[in-house]
Structure formats: C-alpha cells, structure tokens
Design a protein around this motif. Structure first.
Motif, PDB file in Angstrom:
ATOM      1  N   THR A 185      -1.928 -19.696  31.099  1.00 31.16           N
ATOM      2  CA  THR A 185      -1.599 -21.053  30.679  1.00 31.16           C
ATOM      3  C   THR A 185      -0.086 -21.215  30.724  1.00 31.16           C
ATOM      4  O   THR A 185       0.650 -20.316  30.326  1.00 31.16           O
ATOM      5  N   TYR A 186       0.384 -22.361  31.201  1.00 27.07           N
ATOM      6  CA  TYR A 186       1.817 -22.588  31.325  1.00 27.07           C
ATOM      7  C   TYR A 186       2.479 -22.762  29.961  1.00 27.07           C
ATOM      8  O   TYR A 186       1.894 -23.340  29.043  1.00 27.07           O
ATOM      9  N   SER A 187       3.682 -22.256  29.862  1.00 29.50           N
ATOM     10  CA  SER A 187       4.565 -22.589  28.735  1.00 29.50           C
ATOM     11  C   SER A 187       5.685 -23.446  29.311  1.00 29.50           C
ATOM     12  O   SER A 187       6.386 -23.023  30.228  1.00 29.50           O
ATOM     13  N   MET A 188       5.839 -24.678  28.778  1.00 32.96           N
ATOM     14  CA  MET A 188       6.755 -25.641  29.372  1.00 32.96           C
ATOM     15  C   MET A 188       7.680 -26.235  28.315  1.00 32.96           C
ATOM     16  O   MET A 188       7.243 -26.518  27.191  1.00 32.96           O
ATOM     17  N   PRO A 189       8.948 -26.419  28.656  1.00 30.92           N
ATOM     18  CA  PRO A 189       9.884 -27.027  27.713  1.00 30.92           C
ATOM     19  C   PRO A 189       9.412 -28.421  27.289  1.00 30.92           C
ATOM     20  O   PRO A 189       8.971 -29.219  28.114  1.00 30.92           O
ATOM     21  N   GLY A 190       9.492 -28.697  25.997  1.00 30.03           N
ATOM     22  CA  GLY A 190       9.152 -30.016  25.496  1.00 30.03           C
ATOM     23  C   GLY A 190       7.675 -30.275  25.340  1.00 30.03           C
ATOM     24  O   GLY A 190       7.275 -31.397  25.029  1.00 30.03           O
ATOM     25  N   MET A 191       6.849 -29.268  25.545  1.00 31.66           N
ATOM     26  CA  MET A 191       5.399 -29.427  25.399  1.00 31.66           C
ATOM     27  C   MET A 191       4.821 -28.273  24.606  1.00 31.66           C
ATOM     28  O   MET A 191       5.348 -27.155  24.632  1.00 31.66           O
ATOM     29  N   ALA A 192       3.721 -28.537  23.915  1.00 28.52           N
ATOM     30  CA  ALA A 192       2.977 -27.501  23.212  1.00 28.52           C
ATOM     31  C   ALA A 192       1.608 -27.378  23.854  1.00 28.52           C
ATOM     32  O   ALA A 192       0.802 -28.299  23.775  1.00 28.52           O
ATOM     33  N   MET A 193       1.368 -26.265  24.528  1.00 27.52           N
ATOM     34  CA  MET A 193       0.101 -26.032  25.208  1.00 27.52           C
ATOM     35  C   MET A 193      -0.804 -25.198  24.318  1.00 27.52           C
ATOM     36  O   MET A 193      -0.340 -24.482  23.423  1.00 27.52           O
ATOM     37  N   GLY A 194      -2.102 -25.256  24.554  1.00 34.85           N
ATOM     38  CA  GLY A 194      -3.050 -24.502  23.750  1.00 34.85           C
ATOM     39  C   GLY A 194      -3.847 -23.513  24.575  1.00 34.85           C
ATOM     40  O   GLY A 194      -4.196 -23.781  25.723  1.00 34.85           O
ATOM     41  N   LEU A 195      -4.149 -22.349  24.001  1.00 36.61           N
ATOM     42  CA  LEU A 195      -4.960 -21.330  24.664  1.00 36.61           C
ATOM     43  C   LEU A 195      -5.734 -20.544  23.619  1.00 36.61           C
ATOM     44  O   LEU A 195      -5.145 -19.958  22.713  1.00 36.61           O
ATOM     45  N   TRP A 196      -7.057 -20.531  23.737  1.00 36.91           N
ATOM     46  CA  TRP A 196      -7.890 -19.693  22.884  1.00 36.91           C
ATOM     47  C   TRP A 196      -8.011 -18.310  23.499  1.00 36.91           C
ATOM     48  O   TRP A 196      -8.075 -18.161  24.723  1.00 36.91           O
ATOM     49  N   LEU A 197      -8.084 -17.306  22.634  1.00 37.89           N
ATOM     50  CA  LEU A 197      -8.172 -15.927  23.087  1.00 37.89           C
ATOM     51  C   LEU A 197      -8.842 -15.107  21.991  1.00 37.89           C
ATOM     52  O   LEU A 197      -8.669 -15.378  20.799  1.00 37.89           O
ATOM     53  N   GLN A 198      -9.599 -14.097  22.388  1.00 42.66           N
ATOM     54  CA  GLN A 198     -10.214 -13.191  21.418  1.00 42.66           C
ATOM     55  C   GLN A 198     -10.449 -11.841  22.064  1.00 42.66           C
ATOM     56  O   GLN A 198     -10.913 -11.760  23.205  1.00 42.66           O
ATOM     57  N   ALA A 199     -10.124 -10.769  21.336  1.00 42.73           N
ATOM     58  CA  ALA A 199     -10.399  -9.405  21.793  1.00 42.73           C
ATOM     59  C   ALA A 199     -11.636  -8.900  21.050  1.00 42.73           C
ATOM     60  O   ALA A 199     -11.673  -8.915  19.824  1.00 42.73           O
ATOM     61  N   ASP A 200     -12.638  -8.463  21.796  1.00 44.45           N
ATOM     62  CA  ASP A 200     -13.873  -7.998  21.173  1.00 44.45           C
ATOM     63  C   ASP A 200     -13.715  -6.664  20.472  1.00 44.45           C
ATOM     64  O   ASP A 200     -14.452  -6.353  19.536  1.00 44.45           O
ATOM     65  N   GLU A 201     -12.771  -5.860  20.930  1.00 43.28           N
ATOM     66  CA  GLU A 201     -12.612  -4.516  20.373  1.00 43.28           C
ATOM     67  C   GLU A 201     -11.143  -4.153  20.277  1.00 43.28           C
ATOM     68  O   GLU A 201     -10.312  -4.703  21.004  1.00 43.28           O
ATOM     69  N   PRO A 202     -10.783  -3.229  19.368  1.00 41.67           N
ATOM     70  CA  PRO A 202      -9.381  -2.803  19.254  1.00 41.67           C
ATOM     71  C   PRO A 202      -8.888  -2.179  20.548  1.00 41.67           C
ATOM     72  O   PRO A 202      -9.647  -1.601  21.321  1.00 41.67           O
ATOM     73  N   GLY A 203      -7.591  -2.339  20.787  1.00 39.84           N
ATOM     74  CA  GLY A 203      -6.992  -1.763  21.984  1.00 39.84           C
ATOM     75  C   GLY A 203      -5.701  -2.485  22.331  1.00 39.84           C
ATOM     76  O   GLY A 203      -5.312  -3.456  21.673  1.00 39.84           O
ATOM     77  N   GLU A 204      -5.020  -1.983  23.354  1.00 36.67           N
ATOM     78  CA  GLU A 204      -3.800  -2.611  23.852  1.00 36.67           C
ATOM     79  C   GLU A 204      -4.097  -3.269  25.191  1.00 36.67           C
ATOM     80  O   GLU A 204      -4.681  -2.645  26.083  1.00 36.67           O
ATOM     81  N   TYR A 205      -3.667  -4.517  25.319  1.00 34.70           N
ATOM     82  CA  TYR A 205      -3.973  -5.293  26.512  1.00 34.70           C
ATOM     83  C   TYR A 205      -2.679  -5.801  27.146  1.00 34.70           C
ATOM     84  O   TYR A 205      -1.811  -6.340  26.456  1.00 34.70           O
ATOM     85  N   TYR A 206      -2.598  -5.618  28.454  1.00 30.41           N
ATOM     86  CA  TYR A 206      -1.399  -5.983  29.215  1.00 30.41           C
ATOM     87  C   TYR A 206      -1.259  -7.497  29.310  1.00 30.41           C
ATOM     88  O   TYR A 206      -2.208  -8.217  29.580  1.00 30.41           O
ATOM     89  N   GLY A 207      -0.044  -7.963  29.072  1.00 34.72           N
ATOM     90  CA  GLY A 207       0.265  -9.375  29.241  1.00 34.72           C
ATOM     91  C   GLY A 207       1.575  -9.529  29.981  1.00 34.72           C
ATOM     92  O   GLY A 207       2.443  -8.646  29.946  1.00 34.72           O
ATOM     93  N   SER A 208       1.757 -10.664  30.648  1.00 36.27           N
ATOM     94  CA  SER A 208       2.985 -10.858  31.413  1.00 36.27           C
ATOM     95  C   SER A 208       3.236 -12.330  31.661  1.00 36.27           C
ATOM     96  O   SER A 208       2.362 -13.178  31.476  1.00 36.27           O
ATOM     97  N   GLY A 209       4.456 -12.619  32.103  1.00 41.00           N
ATOM     98  CA  GLY A 209       4.776 -13.926  32.633  1.00 41.00           C
ATOM     99  C   GLY A 209       4.345 -13.966  34.090  1.00 41.00           C
ATOM    100  O   GLY A 209       4.644 -13.051  34.848  1.00 41.00           O
TER     101      GLY A 209
END
Length: 315
Positions: A185-209
């Motif tokens: 989902t985009y992150s944009m100046p001057g706007m608030a975007m929404g994104l739902w997310l849920q992890a079913d189990e414990p762990g570390e998950y990779y994220g990036s731009g």
C-alpha cells in the motif's frame, strides 16, 4: 527445414526456458507465495485464480502458435490446404472472442470481491490495534497511539490480532509491503492510507519499501515481529520503562535524509502522525471520512483519539 531438425530446436529452447525458470529460484524464497496471515492468504488465492484463468488463454494460444508454425511451414512436402480467400468462420469467432470475455468477467468478479473484502478487519471477533506508519528518507517510523510508544525500522505486533496500519509519508511517496502478511500500500505525503494485516503465528516477517525513493532506497527494510499477546504486552512495558522519549527535535532529526538503525521510544509527541499528514497537504480535508469508515468496521470502542482528522484516499 526437416521435421526432425525442427523438433530438436523446439526441444532445445523448451529446455532452456525451463532451466531459466527453475534456476531463477535457487537460493531464494518467493515470500509472496508463502502467506502467514488471512490477508496474504486471500491475496495468494487471488493470484492462483488469476494464473489459472490466464493459463486458459495463454497455454492454448502458445500451443496453437506452435502447431500453426509447424502445420503451415513452407516445405515442398507440406500438404496443408492453401486458402488465400478464406475470411470468416463463425464458430472460430465465437471461440476466440467468447472465451476471453468469460475469463475476463470471472477475473474481474474475483478481483472486486477480494479487494472489497480486504478493506474490513480479517478477524472481527478480536479487538484490533492501530499502528501509524510514516515513511522517511530512508527509514520507517512506527507510532502506537494506544500504547504511546514508537519504533524505527521494526514493528512488533501481537500474533493473531488484526492490525490497522495507517500510512503516510514525510518524504517522497513510498510503498509499504510485507509480502507474507499483506500486499503493498502506498504511503503518500498529505494522505492517510489504510491497510489491514494479521500474522497467524509468531515469527519475524520481512518488510520493505517497494517504491524507488533515491540513494538509500535499498536500505528501507524493516521487520514485523509477531509475538504472543503476553510477550507483546511485556515488550510494551519494557519499552515504556527503559527507552527514551521522542521529542519534536528527535523527530526533526530523524526525518532528515539518512539511514538509521533500530530505535525504540517510550513516548512520542501527541498528534505527531496527524501533524505530518496535515503539513504535507490538505490533511484536514482527508482524514475524518477515513476514521468514520474505520469506526464502522471495528466499532467505536476500538478507536483512539483522532480529533481534527477528515477524509482519505484508498488505493
């Protein structure tokens, strides 16, 4: 060209293509194909449906192309009929127009269905938490309005709990992406975007731009760390007791272009996210509509104080 020679060339190029496909995956994992939460699972299923529907067109077309090249090859011994004045066949017209129309309609149905489903909490039985995300040059700031703590370049969440991410940018537009948990989902100046997310189990998950933003773009990576609820609560308590508070001066320094290691703050200036949205555009015209939509999805009891916020854009 003889049939035997043509067969050898087709075999050679087929093997070359397959080798390229198989070797391209060596040493790496296609994270988007290994979902670990309901949002990513829904998107993964949509990918599978799309591939199957597209294959219904692509595979026959490629097979027919190979057959036509072979059947109507220019050789002395080829007995294929020559019909230079042939112009129309109703049956074929129905097939090559009707089947794609049906496939596109099915693809559109599944896409719209899942896209709208993902605008709602993945689990309506569990109270969600809200995390605000600000993309900077070249780092990620996460603020927790309910816990009043902040982190940089990592974001702990409770496993099995829906998370409502609110995203904006205090730098060039970027794209927030955690492949195993949700689409980008985009992150944009001057706007608030929404994104739902849920992890079913414990762990570390990779994220990036996932949007090029200049010199430090390749380093805009972060970890989503899913913890059992008790461990998440303990982490919040520890962060409140052992980490420094973020001041406005700290944020101004953080917002300047440059890289950053992982940081944790026991608090942050009140209304920081809202100020960032407003200063980069018409934030006061963008946020209350978004908050009202969120309120209707999760219930008034789950909302934090967002006074002064009005409309948003959804992508």
């Amino acid at each position: 060209m003889s049939t035997k020679k043509l067969g050898r060339q087709v075999f050679f190029w087929s093997m070359a293509i397959w080798a390229s496909v198989l070797l391209s995956g060596c040493g790496s994992e296609y994270l988007v194909l290994h979902p670990k939460g309901p949002v990513a699972e829904t998107q993964y299923n949509l990918i599978k449906i799309s591939v199957i529907l597209c294959a219904l067109i692509v595979v026959p077309v490629l097979a027919l192309t190979a057959f036509i090249v072979w059947r109507y090859r220019d050789t002395p011994d080829n007995k294929a009929p020559y019909k230079p004045n042939w112009t129309h066949n109703t049956t074929l017209e129905v097939v090559w127009w009707g089947i794609p129309v049906v496939i596109v309609a099915l693809l559109g149905y599944f896409t719209v269905r899942d896209t709208y489903a993902l605008t709602e909490p993945p689990n309506k039985e569990t109270k969600p938490i809200t995390i605000q995300v600000t993309s900077l040059d070249w780092k990620w700031l996460f603020t927790y309005p309910e816990q009043n703590i902040a982190t940089v370049n990592y974001v702990p969440i409770p496993a099995g709990v829906p998370v409502q991410f609110e995203l904006t940018s205090d730098a060039p537009m970027n794209s927030f992406w955690v492949p195993q948990l949700a689409g980008q989902t985009y992150s944009m100046p001057g706007m608030a975007m929404g994104l739902w997310l849920q992890a079913d189990e414990p762990g570390e998950y990779y994220g990036s731009g996932a949007n090029f933003t200049g010199e430090g773009f390749a380093h805009m990576q972060f970890k989503v760390i899913a913890k059992p609820q008790a461990e998440f609560d303990e982490w919040v308590k520890q962060a409140k007791n052992t980490s420094p508070a973020m001041t406005k001066a700290d944020y101004e320094k953080l917002s300047k272009p440059g890289l950053s290691e992982r940081l944790t703050f026991s608090s942050f200036p009140a209304g920081l996210f809202e100020e960032i949205v407003k200063k980069n555009g018409h934030g006061h015209e963008h946020m209350n509509h978004y908050k009202n939509n969120l309120k209707s999805e999760t219930g008034a009891a789950n909302q934090h104080d967002t006074s002064g916020m009005t409309h948003t854009n959804h992508h």
